[in-house]
Design an enzyme around this catalytic site. Sequence first.
Site, PDB file in Angstrom:
ATOM      1  N   CYS A 157      -4.642   2.413  -3.793  1.00 44.88           N
ATOM      2  CA  CYS A 157      -3.412   2.920  -3.159  1.00 44.88           C
ATOM      3  C   CYS A 157      -2.258   1.944  -3.333  1.00 44.88           C
ATOM      4  CB  CYS A 157      -3.619   3.230  -1.679  1.00 44.88           C
ATOM      5  SG  CYS A 157      -4.776   4.541  -1.378  1.00 44.88           S
ATOM      6  N   ASP A 197       2.887  -4.727   8.088  1.00 45.58           N
ATOM      7  CA  ASP A 197       1.692  -3.914   7.894  1.00 45.58           C
ATOM      8  C   ASP A 197       0.489  -4.856   8.011  1.00 45.58           C
ATOM      9  OD1 ASP A 197      -0.537  -2.672   6.879  1.00 45.58           O
ATOM     10  OD2 ASP A 197       0.429  -1.909   5.061  1.00 45.58           O
ATOM     11  N   HIS A 256       0.871  -1.184   0.000  1.00 46.76           N
ATOM     12  CA  HIS A 256       0.000   0.000   0.000  1.00 46.76           C
ATOM     13  C   HIS A 256       0.911   1.238   0.000  1.00 46.76           C
ATOM     14  CE1 HIS A 256      -2.806   2.947   1.847  1.00 46.76           C
ATOM     15  NE2 HIS A 256      -3.775   2.151   1.458  1.00 46.76           N
ATOM     16  N   LYS A 272     -10.806  -0.946  10.295  1.00 45.53           N
ATOM     17  CA  LYS A 272     -10.983  -2.126   9.428  1.00 45.53           C
ATOM     18  C   LYS A 272     -11.357  -3.356  10.255  1.00 45.53           C
ATOM     19  CE  LYS A 272      -7.522  -0.381   6.179  1.00 45.53           C
ATOM     20  NZ  LYS A 272      -8.187   0.053   4.962  1.00 45.53           N
ATOM     21  N   GLN A 285      -4.714  -5.200   6.829  1.00 45.87           N
ATOM     22  CA  GLN A 285      -5.746  -6.109   6.305  1.00 45.87           C
ATOM     23  C   GLN A 285      -5.755  -7.462   7.010  1.00 45.87           C
ATOM     24  OE1 GLN A 285      -8.086  -5.298   4.164  1.00 45.87           O
ATOM     25  NE2 GLN A 285      -7.267  -3.308   3.624  1.00 45.87           N
TER      26      GLN A 285
HETATM   27  N1  PMP Z   1      -1.863  -0.817   4.499  1.00 46.95           N
HETATM   28  C1  PMP Z   1      -2.833  -1.541   3.921  1.00 46.95           C
HETATM   29  C2  PMP Z   1      -2.520  -2.908   3.411  1.00 46.95           C
HETATM   30  C3  PMP Z   1      -4.114  -1.025   3.826  1.00 46.95           C
HETATM   31  O1  PMP Z   1      -5.084  -1.741   3.249  1.00 46.95           O
HETATM   32  C4  PMP Z   1      -4.382   0.278   4.321  1.00 46.95           C
HETATM   33  C5  PMP Z   1      -5.767   0.886   4.203  1.00 46.95           C
HETATM   34  N2  PMP Z   1      -6.340   0.762   2.948  1.00 46.95           N
HETATM   35  C6  PMP Z   1      -3.343   0.978   4.913  1.00 46.95           C
HETATM   36  C7  PMP Z   1      -2.091   0.401   4.992  1.00 46.95           C
HETATM   37  C8  PMP Z   1      -3.550   2.344   5.484  1.00 46.95           C
HETATM   38  O2  PMP Z   1      -4.454   2.303   6.530  1.00 46.95           O
HETATM   39  P1  PMP Z   1      -5.074   3.637   7.131  1.00 46.95           P
HETATM   40  O3  PMP Z   1      -5.619   4.390   5.958  1.00 46.95           O
HETATM   41  O4  PMP Z   1      -6.128   3.158   8.065  1.00 46.95           O
HETATM   42  O5  PMP Z   1      -3.959   4.375   7.800  1.00 46.95           O
END
Ligand code: PMP
Length: 414
Positions: free
Chosen positions: A372, A208, A131, A234, A211
């Site tokens: 993203c 990270d 991401h 999430k 998910q």
């Molecule tokens: N890493 C991953 C794999 C994600 O899916 C996301 C959220 N889409 C993030 C980081 C960032 O999370 P947040 O927007 O809650 O900071």
Amino acid sequence: MNAPLTISKPLDIAAIRQEFPVLNREVKGWPLIYLDNAATSQKPRQVLDALMHYYTNYNANIHRGIHTLAEEATAAFELTRDEVQSFIGAPSREEIIFTRGTTESINLVAYSWGRANIRAGDEIVISTMEHHSNIVPWQILCEEKNAVLKIIPINRNGELLMDEYEKLLGPKTRLVSIVHVSNALGTVNPVKQITALAHALGAVVLVDGAQSAVHLDIDVQDLDCDFFAFSAHKLYGPTGVGVLYGKKQLLEAMPPFLGGGEMIREVSFKKTTFNDLPYKFEAGTPNIGDVIAFRSAIRFMNTTGKEEIRRHEQDLLEYAQSELVKIPGLQIIGKAKEKVSVISFIIDKAHPQDIGILLDNRGIAVRTGHHCAQPLMERFSIPGTARVSFAVYNTRDEIDELVKGLQRVVKILS
Ligand code: PMP
């Protein structure tokens, strides 16, 4: 000896759905079918009640007050820390730091640990399927320090090439920062193995877990990662709350990230000393009400049963994959053997955005675009995908509606 046989009842999904008030609404005259859970999940009544209860009964700033409301709010806030500690199997509560989300947790490590430990020529390893929040902080750091960012490639199925990963590791590797479950593909990465290989060379590992924390059982001691980051929103919890787990030794050696109230022991114009963990990294007034309500989200998952939730979501994943491939021109992006809860797809001649709009016209919420993860889209030579992602309250009936919606998309757009 054989492992004890665990018999679990199937979940009562209809009853679970009643816990989520938003699922009763309609969108454009159709019952809402919410399949955008990887972006954010819906919130059960317990979480909404906890928020309301906090603001109705004991809203106060925490840690400094001696009055009753401040004491109640502090106690409730700290209870969430305990709940998170046991949720991810952290050895101590001091290792649980509240942030605004995964993004801030990763940035905290990049700015604090990164600036103290990364030198010119050092190497940071990430993967093709990260991401943006696990790419950009490291790019900024590498630029500043003249360090080098190395990228683990993936195969056509969306799996890491582990041989290539091993080749990337070397004496200059300082950090491996890797996504546990890809938000765009659903791939589950072998983070325990990745961590062991990195540790053998003395590198630090950040996982990270944005998910993974909602779908998999997380035990940070078993994974042995040095940092683990995730977001409450999430996991059926409120927005604006994240967690950074870090090994105590590392956190203790790290300089503060943000300066301000709460994170100090004593301030003078000559010298300021910093607070103990975890408060050293929690400057300013935190998101008190949402942290408190996050505890209810974890309790919701624990009482529902994480294993039962996982089994239900796996059933949905397999059912949806088998139905979606029957749609003419539909291609699934991400066919990893180890996969959870996410299906990304493209359809011949249909732009993902058009798919999203046409599904929304039937009350079906899906995500479209690059998720993203632009370098990942580039790897597959596509601008984006349509993505469905499941939570405990989704049903096979909803997938049947999705399939009907997509059949209509194909008819209209081809
Ligand atoms: N890493 C991953 C794999 C994600 O899916 C996301 C959220 N889409 C993030 C980081 C960032 O999370 P947040 O927007 O809650 O900071």
